[in-house]
Design an enzyme around this catalytic site. Structure first.
Site, PDB file in Angstrom:
ATOM      1  N   PHE A 101     -50.971  -3.417  14.343  1.00 48.49           N
ATOM      2  CA  PHE A 101     -50.595  -3.517  15.761  1.00 48.49           C
ATOM      3  C   PHE A 101     -50.775  -4.920  16.316  1.00 48.49           C
ATOM      4  O   PHE A 101     -50.168  -5.266  17.331  1.00 48.49           O
ATOM      5  CB  PHE A 101     -51.426  -2.521  16.602  1.00 48.49           C
ATOM      6  CG  PHE A 101     -52.804  -3.032  16.959  1.00 48.49           C
ATOM      7  CD1 PHE A 101     -53.000  -3.852  18.067  1.00 48.49           C
ATOM      8  CD2 PHE A 101     -53.906  -2.728  16.170  1.00 48.49           C
ATOM      9  CE1 PHE A 101     -54.268  -4.340  18.387  1.00 48.49           C
ATOM     10  CE2 PHE A 101     -55.172  -3.202  16.480  1.00 48.49           C
ATOM     11  CZ  PHE A 101     -55.351  -4.018  17.593  1.00 48.49           C
ATOM     12  N   LYS A 142     -42.010  -0.528   8.455  1.00 50.67           N
ATOM     13  CA  LYS A 142     -42.741   0.564   9.115  1.00 50.67           C
ATOM     14  C   LYS A 142     -43.795  -0.115   9.963  1.00 50.67           C
ATOM     15  O   LYS A 142     -44.878  -0.444   9.499  1.00 50.67           O
ATOM     16  CB  LYS A 142     -43.393   1.473   8.060  1.00 50.67           C
ATOM     17  CG  LYS A 142     -43.642   2.899   8.481  1.00 50.67           C
ATOM     18  CD  LYS A 142     -44.707   3.164   9.505  1.00 50.67           C
ATOM     19  CE  LYS A 142     -46.094   2.692   9.327  1.00 50.67           C
ATOM     20  NZ  LYS A 142     -46.797   2.644  10.637  1.00 50.67           N
ATOM     21  N   GLU A 182     -47.498   2.126  14.955  1.00 50.57           N
ATOM     22  CA  GLU A 182     -47.042   3.086  15.967  1.00 50.57           C
ATOM     23  C   GLU A 182     -47.646   2.774  17.344  1.00 50.57           C
ATOM     24  O   GLU A 182     -47.289   3.382  18.338  1.00 50.57           O
ATOM     25  CB  GLU A 182     -47.340   4.530  15.539  1.00 50.57           C
ATOM     26  CG  GLU A 182     -48.807   4.881  15.302  1.00 50.57           C
ATOM     27  CD  GLU A 182     -49.321   4.523  13.898  1.00 50.57           C
ATOM     28  OE1 GLU A 182     -48.992   3.425  13.397  1.00 50.57           O
ATOM     29  OE2 GLU A 182     -50.097   5.317  13.324  1.00 50.57           O
ATOM     30  N   ARG A 183     -48.589   1.790  17.391  1.00 50.85           N
ATOM     31  CA  ARG A 183     -49.189   1.423  18.692  1.00 50.85           C
ATOM     32  C   ARG A 183     -48.224   0.591  19.548  1.00 50.85           C
ATOM     33  O   ARG A 183     -48.224   0.694  20.760  1.00 50.85           O
ATOM     34  CB  ARG A 183     -50.463   0.601  18.483  1.00 50.85           C
ATOM     35  CG  ARG A 183     -51.466   1.227  17.572  1.00 50.85           C
ATOM     36  CD  ARG A 183     -52.543   1.952  18.336  1.00 50.85           C
ATOM     37  NE  ARG A 183     -53.267   2.823  17.446  1.00 50.85           N
ATOM     38  CZ  ARG A 183     -52.933   4.087  17.149  1.00 50.85           C
ATOM     39  NH1 ARG A 183     -51.902   4.673  17.733  1.00 50.85           N
ATOM     40  NH2 ARG A 183     -53.630   4.787  16.293  1.00 50.85           N
ATOM     41  N   CYS A 235     -56.850 -11.174  13.052  1.00 45.54           N
ATOM     42  CA  CYS A 235     -57.527 -11.204  11.748  1.00 45.54           C
ATOM     43  C   CYS A 235     -58.070 -12.588  11.452  1.00 45.54           C
ATOM     44  O   CYS A 235     -58.857 -12.767  10.543  1.00 45.54           O
ATOM     45  CB  CYS A 235     -56.578 -10.760  10.652  1.00 45.54           C
ATOM     46  SG  CYS A 235     -55.231 -11.921  10.429  1.00 45.54           S
ATOM     47  N   GLU A 250     -66.079  -5.163  10.636  1.00 41.99           N
ATOM     48  CA  GLU A 250     -65.171  -5.814  11.574  1.00 41.99           C
ATOM     49  C   GLU A 250     -65.223  -5.060  12.904  1.00 41.99           C
ATOM     50  O   GLU A 250     -65.033  -3.845  12.924  1.00 41.99           O
ATOM     51  CB  GLU A 250     -63.759  -5.740  10.968  1.00 41.99           C
ATOM     52  CG  GLU A 250     -62.711  -6.484  11.732  1.00 41.99           C
ATOM     53  CD  GLU A 250     -61.339  -6.405  11.057  1.00 41.99           C
ATOM     54  OE1 GLU A 250     -61.029  -5.367  10.419  1.00 41.99           O
ATOM     55  OE2 GLU A 250     -60.573  -7.364  11.185  1.00 41.99           O
TER      56      GLU A 250
HETATM   57  P1  NAD Z   1     -54.464  -0.148  10.425  1.00 42.46           P
HETATM   58  O1  NAD Z   1     -54.981  -0.335   9.043  1.00 42.46           O
HETATM   59  O2  NAD Z   1     -55.001   0.955  11.255  1.00 42.46           O
HETATM   60  O3  NAD Z   1     -52.868   0.083  10.393  1.00 42.46           O
HETATM   61  C1  NAD Z   1     -52.022  -0.743   9.616  1.00 42.46           C
HETATM   62  C2  NAD Z   1     -50.802   0.077   9.201  1.00 42.46           C
HETATM   63  O4  NAD Z   1     -51.226   1.165   8.369  1.00 42.46           O
HETATM   64  C3  NAD Z   1     -50.059   0.692  10.374  1.00 42.46           C
HETATM   65  O5  NAD Z   1     -48.672   0.554  10.159  1.00 42.46           O
HETATM   66  C4  NAD Z   1     -50.489   2.161  10.357  1.00 42.46           C
HETATM   67  O6  NAD Z   1     -49.489   3.030  10.826  1.00 42.46           O
HETATM   68  C5  NAD Z   1     -50.754   2.399   8.882  1.00 42.46           C
HETATM   69  N1  NAD Z   1     -51.792   3.425   8.676  1.00 42.46           N
HETATM   70  C6  NAD Z   1     -52.753   3.813   9.556  1.00 42.46           C
HETATM   71  N2  NAD Z   1     -53.552   4.746   9.001  1.00 42.46           N
HETATM   72  C7  NAD Z   1     -53.093   4.949   7.744  1.00 42.46           C
HETATM   73  C8  NAD Z   1     -53.520   5.782   6.657  1.00 42.46           C
HETATM   74  N3  NAD Z   1     -54.573   6.583   6.774  1.00 42.46           N
HETATM   75  N4  NAD Z   1     -52.838   5.724   5.510  1.00 42.46           N
HETATM   76  C9  NAD Z   1     -51.768   4.901   5.370  1.00 42.46           C
HETATM   77  N5  NAD Z   1     -51.336   4.077   6.362  1.00 42.46           N
HETATM   78  C10 NAD Z   1     -51.983   4.101   7.533  1.00 42.46           C
HETATM   79  O7  NAD Z   1     -54.633  -1.561  11.154  1.00 42.46           O
HETATM   80  P2  NAD Z   1     -54.429  -1.910  12.683  1.00 42.46           P
HETATM   81  O8  NAD Z   1     -55.540  -1.320  13.475  1.00 42.46           O
HETATM   82  O9  NAD Z   1     -53.036  -1.649  13.098  1.00 42.46           O
HETATM   83  O10 NAD Z   1     -54.591  -3.502  12.640  1.00 42.46           O
HETATM   84  C11 NAD Z   1     -55.830  -4.156  12.670  1.00 42.46           C
HETATM   85  C12 NAD Z   1     -56.337  -4.441  11.285  1.00 42.46           C
HETATM   86  O11 NAD Z   1     -55.403  -5.247  10.572  1.00 42.46           O
HETATM   87  C13 NAD Z   1     -57.636  -5.241  11.302  1.00 42.46           C
HETATM   88  O12 NAD Z   1     -58.459  -4.773  10.274  1.00 42.46           O
HETATM   89  C14 NAD Z   1     -57.163  -6.661  11.017  1.00 42.46           C
HETATM   90  O13 NAD Z   1     -58.147  -7.508  10.473  1.00 42.46           O
HETATM   91  C15 NAD Z   1     -56.085  -6.389  10.042  1.00 42.46           C
HETATM   92  N6  NAD Z   1     -55.167  -7.524   9.940  1.00 42.46           N
HETATM   93  C16 NAD Z   1     -55.214  -8.270   8.807  1.00 42.46           C
HETATM   94  C17 NAD Z   1     -54.385  -9.366   8.689  1.00 42.46           C
HETATM   95  C18 NAD Z   1     -54.395 -10.194   7.444  1.00 42.46           C
HETATM   96  O14 NAD Z   1     -53.445 -10.919   7.222  1.00 42.46           O
HETATM   97  N7  NAD Z   1     -55.413 -10.119   6.609  1.00 42.46           N
HETATM   98  C19 NAD Z   1     -53.503  -9.695   9.730  1.00 42.46           C
HETATM   99  C20 NAD Z   1     -53.498  -8.898  10.872  1.00 42.46           C
HETATM  100  C21 NAD Z   1     -54.334  -7.804  10.972  1.00 42.46           C
END
Ligand code: NAD
Length: 498
Positions: free
Chosen positions: A148, A172, A175-176, A280, A382
């Site tokens: 998100f 994909k 969804e937020r 991140c 985190e």
């Molecule tokens: P998230 O892991 O909750 O969601 C990421 C994606 O995974 C979304 O598209 C979501 O729909 C999907 N998803 C959610 N639950 C799932 C499940 N149980 N099984 C499979 N897919 C699932 O992350 P978020 O809250 O949207 O974003 C924040 C996180 O992303 C933080 O941990 C941040 O550090 C990380 N991030 C990392 C980078 C990087 O490049 N390392 C960059 C941006 C964000």
């Protein structure tokens, strides 16, 4: 209520069986609902991708690059609209949303030079009458699963590179905040990209699993939290796909005794609290080296943090806005309590913050915790909110060991005037991206982005030449055009160039 649909060829095809709420972080409550796709939705997207991809891949690279040029100018023209759309669902302030879009646009700019980077290798005369060369070919259909916190930049990190090298790409998004990704898909089409090359399917875990298991999808790029990144990596690799999966982070900023503390305080406030800490590459941990540095830094940090201006995302004076959901706000506040229970000193408490006129918005005040130690869960995990933790180190070696031993290894920064210390730190620290007097060292588009340890699963980074390598397969060709004068040798032994 507004419903946000998939962007696939032929439209969404009827009412969605499941919907997910999209919240309004500034005011609280639900502002829209997004359709959550199922197997039928993905099948339609894959079928459209399969139909469109061969023609797109066969187009000469310069013509694909021209689509990227046109897309770049359309994004520039629509920057204000996109930024408002992004802020309304994410909560980050407009200027920060423009930065989000701009960093994605820079990857599009890199893709405008695609014909140059797609050139293969060539060796003339590798053996008698033999030439060897290589070419990069697209995977076919690739997919991206995005978080998100950067709803424009991260889809473009993946989608611009994947499509410009000749793939069809299925996104994909989170969804937020699903609206901006759909708008990007519309703009790609307007820029001249054929239908079916950049599509968007919305969904949650169900759609992620369908993507990971689909036999027609050859590569999946994921960015999100670490446990899910690891899951995506394992399941995708087991299904025989090429996978890169970027995870969470807990980046440290090391402050040496000789650092310019006024500059450090400004940099830290931006990097720890900008975008409400939902980056991140945020700096949620600061490590002053020596007690004297810690005390001097703390004395300057407190008034600077107390002066930060929080506001709704359209407030031009606000330095940061609300966090993304009420659930995330509650989670951040729980972590603050855990940090206190674990024995850290709560210097500034951002819990219970309300903004006048927006009492239901998901705001969290800036929080400062001191005397945080490595045995605390609030240090290891985190928090992803506007919370800065001070971990005091007695000397350079201890400061170096903290980010090096941490489970995450995304980014790190050192603030110093000492070139030798900075050079030594950059070479020895066990982290993927290093800033020297740069608080958020996100590499430019023609380098590449990726963390180490639990911040990144897989061998390739995002964008730059690593992105090109991830989204293409390298074919190696050995050619012989005999003129009859060369003895072919014994055909029954392994050929050598001897
Ligand atoms: P998230 O892991 O909750 O969601 C990421 C994606 O995974 C979304 O598209 C979501 O729909 C999907 N998803 C959610 N639950 C799932 C499940 N149980 N099984 C499979 N897919 C699932 O992350 P978020 O809250 O949207 O974003 C924040 C996180 O992303 C933080 O941990 C941040 O550090 C990380 N991030 C990392 C980078 C990087 O490049 N390392 C960059 C941006 C964000």
């Amino acid at each position: 209520m507004r419903q946000i649909d998939h962007f696939i060829v032929g439209g969404s095809g009827g009412a969605a069986s499941r919907l997910s709420d999209v919240f309004d972080p500034n005011n609280g409550g639900v502002q829209a609902q997004v359709a959550l796709g199922d197997a039928a939705v993905l099948e339609r997207a894959v079928a459209a991708a399969q139909k469109a991809q061969p023609g797109w891949a066969a187009m000469n690279p310069q013509r694909r690059a021209r689509v990227m040029f046109e897309f770049k100018s359309l994004i520039e023209k629509n920057m204000d609209e996109l930024a408002h759309m992004l802020s309304a669902e994410h909560g980050k302030v407009i200027a920060d949303s423009k930065g989000d879009i701009q960093r994605g646009l820079e990857v599009v700019e890199f893709c405008c030079g695609l014909p140059h980077v797609l050139k293969g290798e060539y060796t003339h005369g590798a053996g008698p009458g033999i030439d060897v060369y290589s070419m990069r070919q697209p995977i076919g259909i690739g997919a991206g699963i995005t978080p998100f916190n950067f709803p424009a930049m991260i889809p473009l990190w993946m989608g611009a590179v994947a499509t410009s090298v000749g793939n069809a790409f299925i996104l994909k998004p989170s969804e937020r905040d699903p609206t901006v990704p759909v708008r990007l898909a519309e703009l790609f089409l307007e820029a001249g990209m054929p239908e079916g090359i950049f599509q968007v399917v919305h969904g949650d875990k169900e759609m992620v699993d369908l993507i990971l298991d689909h036999p027609a999808i050859g590569a999946v790029s994921f960015v999100g939290s670490s446990d899910i990144a690891q899951y995506v990596y394992s399941r995708g690799v087991a299904a025989g796909k090429r996978i890169q999966a970027m995870g969470g982070a807990k980046n440290h900023g090391i402050v040496m005794p000789d650092a310019d503390l006024d500059q450090v305080v400004g940099d830290l406030c931006g990097a720890a609290f900008g975008s409400a800490g939902e980056r991140c590459m945020a700096l949620p941990v600061v490590v002053p080296v020596g007690e004297d540095t810690a005390e001097r830094l703390k004395a300057k940090l407190i008034p600077a943090i107390e002066a930060l201006k929080i506001g709704i995302s359209t407030d031009p004076d606000a330095q940061y806005g609300p966090v993304v959901t009420a659930m995330h706000k509650a989670n951040i506040e729980r972590w603050i309590q855990t940090a206190v229970d674990e024995g850290s000193e709560l210097v500034i408490d951002g819990r219970g913050y309300t903004l006048q006129g927006h009492e239901e918005g998901y705001f969290v005040g800036p929080t400062l915790l001191d005397h945080v130690t490595t045995d605390m869960t609030s240090y290891h995990n985190e928090i992803f909110g506007p919370v800065l933790q001070i971990v005091r180190a007695k000397d350079f070696e201890e400061a170096l060991s903290l980010p090096s031993k941490h489970q995450y290894g995304n980014g790190v920064a050192i603030f110093t005037r000492n070139g030798h210390a900075a050079r030594e730190f950059a070479a020895r620290v066990n982290v993927g991206m290093v800033g020297i007097n740069v608080p958020i060292p996100v590499p430019v588009a023609y380098h590449s982005f990726g963390g180490w340890k639990r911040s990144g699963f897989g061998d390739t980074d995002q964008y730059g030449m690593d992105g090109i390598a991830f989204w293409t397969k390298k074919k190696k060709i050995t050619a012989r055009w005999p003129d009859g004068s060369v003895d072919g040798g014994n055909a029954f032994i392994i050929p050598t160039m001897g």
